[in-house]
Design a protein around this motif. Structure first.
Motif, PDB file in Angstrom:
ATOM      1  N   ASN A  38       1.020  -9.842  -2.057  1.00  9.05           N
ATOM      2  CA  ASN A  38       0.609  -8.944  -2.452  1.00  9.05           C
ATOM      3  C   ASN A  38      -0.962  -8.598  -1.856  1.00  9.05           C
ATOM      4  OD1 ASN A  38       2.269  -7.114  -4.132  1.00  9.05           O
ATOM      5  ND2 ASN A  38       1.803  -8.813  -5.616  1.00  9.05           N
ATOM      6  N   GLY A  39      -1.859  -9.653  -1.759  1.00  8.22           N
ATOM      7  CA  GLY A  39      -3.177  -9.992  -1.409  1.00  8.22           C
ATOM      8  C   GLY A  39      -3.076  -9.259   0.171  1.00  8.22           C
ATOM      9  N   ALA A  42      -2.835  -5.775   0.511  1.00  7.69           N
ATOM     10  CA  ALA A  42      -4.196  -4.810   0.097  1.00  7.69           C
ATOM     11  C   ALA A  42      -5.031  -5.305   1.081  1.00  7.69           C
ATOM     12  CB  ALA A  42      -4.669  -5.573  -1.202  1.00  7.69           C
ATOM     13  N   VAL A  46      -6.846  -1.923   3.022  1.00  8.30           N
ATOM     14  CA  VAL A  46      -8.244  -1.608   3.116  1.00  8.30           C
ATOM     15  C   VAL A  46      -8.677  -1.402   4.216  1.00  8.30           C
ATOM     16  CG1 VAL A  46     -10.484  -2.396   2.434  1.00  8.30           C
ATOM     17  CG2 VAL A  46      -8.729  -2.784   0.944  1.00  8.30           C
ATOM     18  N   HIS A 120       3.526   3.930  -4.112  1.00  9.54           N
ATOM     19  CA  HIS A 120       2.775   3.077  -3.483  1.00  9.54           C
ATOM     20  C   HIS A 120       3.071   3.446  -2.025  1.00  9.54           C
ATOM     21  CE1 HIS A 120       1.848  -1.641  -2.593  1.00  9.54           C
ATOM     22  NE2 HIS A 120       1.516  -0.717  -1.620  1.00  9.54           N
ATOM     23  N   GLN A 157       2.798  -5.029   6.543  1.00 11.49           N
ATOM     24  CA  GLN A 157       2.595  -5.232   5.244  1.00 11.49           C
ATOM     25  C   GLN A 157       3.774  -4.700   4.489  1.00 11.49           C
ATOM     26  OE1 GLN A 157       1.240  -3.276   2.510  1.00 11.49           O
ATOM     27  NE2 GLN A 157       1.704  -1.411   3.544  1.00 11.49           N
ATOM     28  N   VAL A 223      -4.331   0.305  -3.736  1.00  7.73           N
ATOM     29  CA  VAL A 223      -4.959  -1.196  -3.775  1.00  7.73           C
ATOM     30  C   VAL A 223      -5.775  -1.723  -5.091  1.00  7.73           C
ATOM     31  CG1 VAL A 223      -6.725  -2.560  -2.561  1.00  7.73           C
ATOM     32  CG2 VAL A 223      -5.211  -1.144  -1.260  1.00  7.73           C
ATOM     33  N   GLU A 226      -3.266  -1.153  -8.492  1.00  9.58           N
ATOM     34  CA  GLU A 226      -1.842  -2.122  -8.490  1.00  9.58           C
ATOM     35  C   GLU A 226      -2.174  -3.377  -7.743  1.00  9.58           C
ATOM     36  OE1 GLU A 226       2.570  -2.152  -6.854  1.00  9.58           O
ATOM     37  OE2 GLU A 226       1.500  -0.132  -6.868  1.00  9.58           O
ATOM     38  N   LEU A 227      -2.426  -3.307  -6.581  1.00 11.87           N
ATOM     39  CA  LEU A 227      -2.439  -4.705  -5.818  1.00 11.87           C
ATOM     40  C   LEU A 227      -3.221  -5.936  -6.119  1.00 11.87           C
ATOM     41  CD1 LEU A 227      -1.416  -3.318  -2.058  1.00 11.87           C
ATOM     42  CD2 LEU A 227       0.072  -4.219  -3.950  1.00 11.87           C
ATOM     43  N   ILE A 228      -4.646  -5.533  -6.062  1.00 10.56           N
ATOM     44  CA  ILE A 228      -5.527  -6.328  -6.578  1.00 10.56           C
ATOM     45  C   ILE A 228      -5.561  -6.959  -8.013  1.00 10.56           C
ATOM     46  CG2 ILE A 228      -7.948  -6.734  -6.828  1.00 10.56           C
ATOM     47  CD1 ILE A 228      -7.479  -6.517  -3.915  1.00 10.56           C
ATOM     48  N   THR A 231      -2.952  -9.526  -8.074  1.00 12.72           N
ATOM     49  CA  THR A 231      -3.320 -10.831  -7.286  1.00 12.72           C
ATOM     50  C   THR A 231      -4.102 -11.700  -8.096  1.00 12.72           C
ATOM     51  OG1 THR A 231      -5.172  -9.932  -6.175  1.00 12.72           O
ATOM     52  CG2 THR A 231      -2.987  -9.861  -4.852  1.00 12.72           C
ATOM     53  N   PHE A 244      -5.391 -11.451   1.140  1.00 11.83           N
ATOM     54  CA  PHE A 244      -6.151 -10.280   1.362  1.00 11.83           C
ATOM     55  C   PHE A 244      -7.136 -10.439   2.605  1.00 11.83           C
ATOM     56  CE2 PHE A 244      -9.917  -7.895   1.287  1.00 11.83           C
ATOM     57  CZ  PHE A 244      -9.609  -6.503   0.771  1.00 11.83           C
TER      58      PHE A 244
END
Length: 259
Positions: A38-39, A42, A46, A120, A157, A223, A226-228, A231, A244
């Motif tokens: 997940n990181g 993200a 980014v 997503h 990813q 990001v 959800e993702l951050i 993590t 990440f």
């Protein structure tokens, strides 16, 4: 096979290969590995938002000073609010969540998981589509190689994303074939979104800077929303941070070296 076709298919291929992990791995995915993946996703998103979308959006205006960033600011804000709107009207459930989000619905948990992944993946497909469209018409600001670099980064990813979708479905009691199919289909929205964006961009070339930043805003929403958070919840949050950093550096290198 031309650059457009490659750019459209690579992200979907990444999701498909990731979903195929259900045939090779155990029913459950270790929590540490899931946080790393997940990181990583993200970090890629980014980095892609900055180097592949926002910077070309600013450069494409051909203006200086405050006027050069107006399209980027407007597009980015609209992208954020567009995903926020979809988040409110589409019933969905994140993999790490226990409760559904959006309006109340009686659809199955599996369907809600698929809707969450679709939300997503939609901005990622739009990002690839608008980058390819920009490369076709404004190659001096975003080359086809740069657009393909974005597609490669999204595909990389998407590999862990495909696994993150199919593995929990398998552990929930679904067959390997069904888990693989749902994991694969979760990524079909990306080439569809990319194609629709390319078709739209071909008619509205003057707003390409807005579309690029719109895609960046939509990805950044995913990001941060959800993702951050996924993590950083529970144990092994440092694993998500490491993932990440790796994803960010990889996407940055791809964009600079191939773009």
């Amino acid at each position: 096979m031309n650059g457009i076709t490659i750019g459209l298919l690579l992200p979907f291929l990444g999701t498909t290969l990731g979903a195929a992990c259900v045939f090779l791995m155990r029913k459950t995915m270790p929590e540490r590995l899931q946080k790393i993946l997940n990181g990583f996703a993200a970090g890629v998103m980014v980095s892609a938002s900055v180097w592949s979308l926002l910077i070309p959006s600013i450069e494409m205006t051909g203006k200086e000073g405050i006027m050069s960033i107006i399209p980027a600011l407007i597009g980015f804000a609209v992208g954020i609010f567009f995903l926020l709107f979809l988040d409110e009207i589409v019933p969905h459930q994140h993999l790490a969540g226990e409760e559904s989000e959006g309006p109340k619905s009686h659809i199955s948990k599996t369907a809600k998981l698929v809707f969450a992944v679709t939300l997503h993946n939609l901005p990622e497909g739009m990002a690839v589509g608008v980058a390819l469209a920009a490369a076709l018409d404004h190659s001096s600001y975003l080359s086809m190689a740069g657009a393909i670099a974005l597609s490669v980064g999204i595909a990389i990813q998407n590999f862990p994303e495909g696994a993150i979708v199919s593995m929990p479905l398998r552990s929930a009691g679904n067959s390997k074939g069904k888990s693989f199919l749902i994991g694969t289909l979760s990524g079909i929205v990306e080439p569809i979104g990319a194609i629709l964006t390319i078709l739209l961009a071909s008619f509205v070339l003057p707003i390409l800077p807005y579309l690029l930043s719109f895609a960046a805003g939509a990805m950044m929403y995913v990001v941060v929303e959800e993702l951050i958070p996924e993590t950083q919840e529970g144990k092994h949050s440092n694993s998500g941070t490491i993932g990440f950093a790796i994803g960010f550096m990889l996407m940055m290198a791809l964009d600079v070296l191939l773009g």
